[in-house]
Design a protein around this motif. Sequence first.
Motif, PDB file in Angstrom:
ATOM      1  N   ASN A 226       1.047  -1.234  -0.093  1.00  0.00           N
ATOM      2  CA  ASN A 226      -0.119   0.214   0.081  1.00  0.00           C
ATOM      3  C   ASN A 226       0.850   1.203   0.005  1.00  0.00           C
ATOM      4  OD1 ASN A 226      -2.462  -1.458   0.357  1.00  0.00           O
ATOM      5  ND2 ASN A 226      -2.035  -1.548   2.376  1.00  0.00           N
ATOM      6  N   TYR A 248      -3.295  12.813   7.677  1.00  0.00           N
ATOM      7  CA  TYR A 248      -3.360  11.485   7.129  1.00  0.00           C
ATOM      8  C   TYR A 248      -4.592  10.933   6.860  1.00  0.00           C
ATOM      9  CZ  TYR A 248      -3.323   6.389   7.197  1.00  0.00           C
ATOM     10  OH  TYR A 248      -3.553   5.010   7.057  1.00  0.00           O
ATOM     11  N   ARG A 249      -5.274  11.086   8.161  1.00  0.00           N
ATOM     12  CA  ARG A 249      -6.896  10.726   8.112  1.00  0.00           C
ATOM     13  C   ARG A 249      -7.761  11.535   6.768  1.00  0.00           C
ATOM     14  NH1 ARG A 249      -7.072  10.290  14.449  1.00  0.00           N
ATOM     15  NH2 ARG A 249      -6.734   8.017  14.516  1.00  0.00           N
ATOM     16  N   ARG A 252      -6.652   9.575   3.918  1.00  0.00           N
ATOM     17  CA  ARG A 252      -7.383   8.265   3.627  1.00  0.00           C
ATOM     18  C   ARG A 252      -8.758   8.432   3.180  1.00  0.00           C
ATOM     19  NH1 ARG A 252      -5.991   4.345   7.438  1.00  0.00           N
ATOM     20  NH2 ARG A 252      -7.702   3.024   7.116  1.00  0.00           N
ATOM     21  N   GLU A 253      -9.305   9.604   3.260  1.00  0.00           N
ATOM     22  CA  GLU A 253     -10.705   9.788   2.805  1.00  0.00           C
ATOM     23  C   GLU A 253     -10.376   9.779   1.136  1.00  0.00           C
ATOM     24  OE1 GLU A 253     -12.324  13.691   3.917  1.00  0.00           O
ATOM     25  OE2 GLU A 253     -12.176  13.077   6.125  1.00  0.00           O
ATOM     26  N   PRO A 256      -7.909   5.192   0.230  1.00  0.00           N
ATOM     27  CA  PRO A 256      -8.248   4.739   1.490  1.00  0.00           C
ATOM     28  C   PRO A 256      -7.310   3.589   1.922  1.00  0.00           C
ATOM     29  CG  PRO A 256     -10.036   4.647  -0.060  1.00  0.00           C
ATOM     30  CD  PRO A 256      -9.049   5.161  -0.825  1.00  0.00           C
ATOM     31  N   ASN A 257      -6.445   2.939   1.039  1.00  0.00           N
ATOM     32  CA  ASN A 257      -5.403   2.239   1.481  1.00  0.00           C
ATOM     33  C   ASN A 257      -4.019   2.719   1.829  1.00  0.00           C
ATOM     34  OD1 ASN A 257      -4.678   2.855  -1.118  1.00  0.00           O
ATOM     35  ND2 ASN A 257      -4.034   0.857  -1.787  1.00  0.00           N
ATOM     36  N   GLN A 259      -1.013   3.853   3.836  1.00  0.00           N
ATOM     37  CA  GLN A 259      -0.589   3.585   5.230  1.00  0.00           C
ATOM     38  C   GLN A 259       0.258   4.735   5.667  1.00  0.00           C
ATOM     39  OE1 GLN A 259       1.584  -0.006   5.623  1.00  0.00           O
ATOM     40  NE2 GLN A 259       2.446   0.157   3.428  1.00  0.00           N
ATOM     41  N   ASP A 287      -5.713   0.773  14.229  1.00  0.00           N
ATOM     42  CA  ASP A 287      -5.562   0.729  12.774  1.00  0.00           C
ATOM     43  C   ASP A 287      -4.590   0.085  11.975  1.00  0.00           C
ATOM     44  OD1 ASP A 287      -5.619   1.249   9.999  1.00  0.00           O
ATOM     45  OD2 ASP A 287      -6.651   3.434  10.418  1.00  0.00           O
TER      46      ASP A 287
END
Length: 360
Positions: A226, A248-249, A252-253, A256-257, A259, A287
Amino acid sequence: MLQGVGVGHRSIDAYEGIAPSATLESLREVAEALRGARVLHLNATPYGGGVSELLRSVVPLLNDLGLVADWKVIYGDDAFFEVTKTMHNALQGSGEGLDSSQEDIYLENTQTNAERLDEVYDFIFVHDPQPVAVPAVRGTGEARWIWRCHIDTSEPNPGVWAFLRSYLDSYDAAVFTMEDFLPPDLPVERTEMIPPAIDPLSPKNFDLPEEMAREVLGWIGLELDNPLITQVARFDPWKDPLGVIDAYRLVREEVPNAQLALVGSMALDDPEGWSIYEKVKAECEPDPLMHVFTNLTGVGNIEVNAFQRLSDVVVQKSIREGFGLVVSEALWKQTPVVAGRAGGIPLQMADEVGGSSSKT
Ligand code: UDP
């Protein structure tokens, strides 16, 4: 006797082809006049931050150039390093100052270290605030004393600055990373600006073939199937690791993968690191795409090298920063960097310059 830090042998000739020959030649010329000079670098920790990273390369190169250079670290207990971390934060502008019992702890420790510094040197470089009062307490002797301040002291907490400033009279010169870091009314007349540099030949930065770098990260449990975002930094409020998690969050939107790896070292002189580490760990643990690594679990120079090489993006979300060696370390490996506009970071990533990077 203060604890010495052992370093390896390095040769300035090994940098032919990396640094311009003219630079190497002028170093040899300047060093000739200093042949045999006894030089001490004095700091607070043998590992875990930019200062120790620099000294590990600089000290052996000074010896190779004909000087007689040592690296020693001061002694300090937990109470002392709590005080010096508060001092460090205050010099970078935090509102929390020192009370008189904390000042006493600083001075008692200084006394111990001053007594333990019993060798004779011609030049003594004191790094950052932790050992600053040593010459005032011990006496300067025949040595010339140079304060090498790595942090941004441009807007220090007035009380803490007044305390530290009273011990700077003993210094012959002071070295800062950049003009903008100079504190108000510095009592040292002679100042020099010297931005630090990375060592391209150190295990942190030397060439590491991709396959081997993948194995190194696989060994500590990181699969590269990822996309990877990494911040390499001490767990320090000014490096804003919790802010990295927020950013980072958001990523992720859209990815999604993706890391995240937060790679941080625990330095001897940084007790604050533990509480921030606990907070970071609590955020990341639930997570499986969020990872936390430290030097205590075997992440050293080669692992950091692999992270900086194989990350899709290296982040340095500093709010305040000294120089930020990690930025140059990642750029040297041609990895894209997103960083805060703080301290020495703009020196390394100027606006409107670069903006794309091709990985080979
Ligand atoms: N570092 C490391 N392992 C870590 C975190 C940091 O080896 O887990 C190294 C990093 O590669 C860099 C230095 O510590 O060489 C940090 O220097 P920088 O100037 O970025 O920040 P400082 O810690 O001095 O504020």
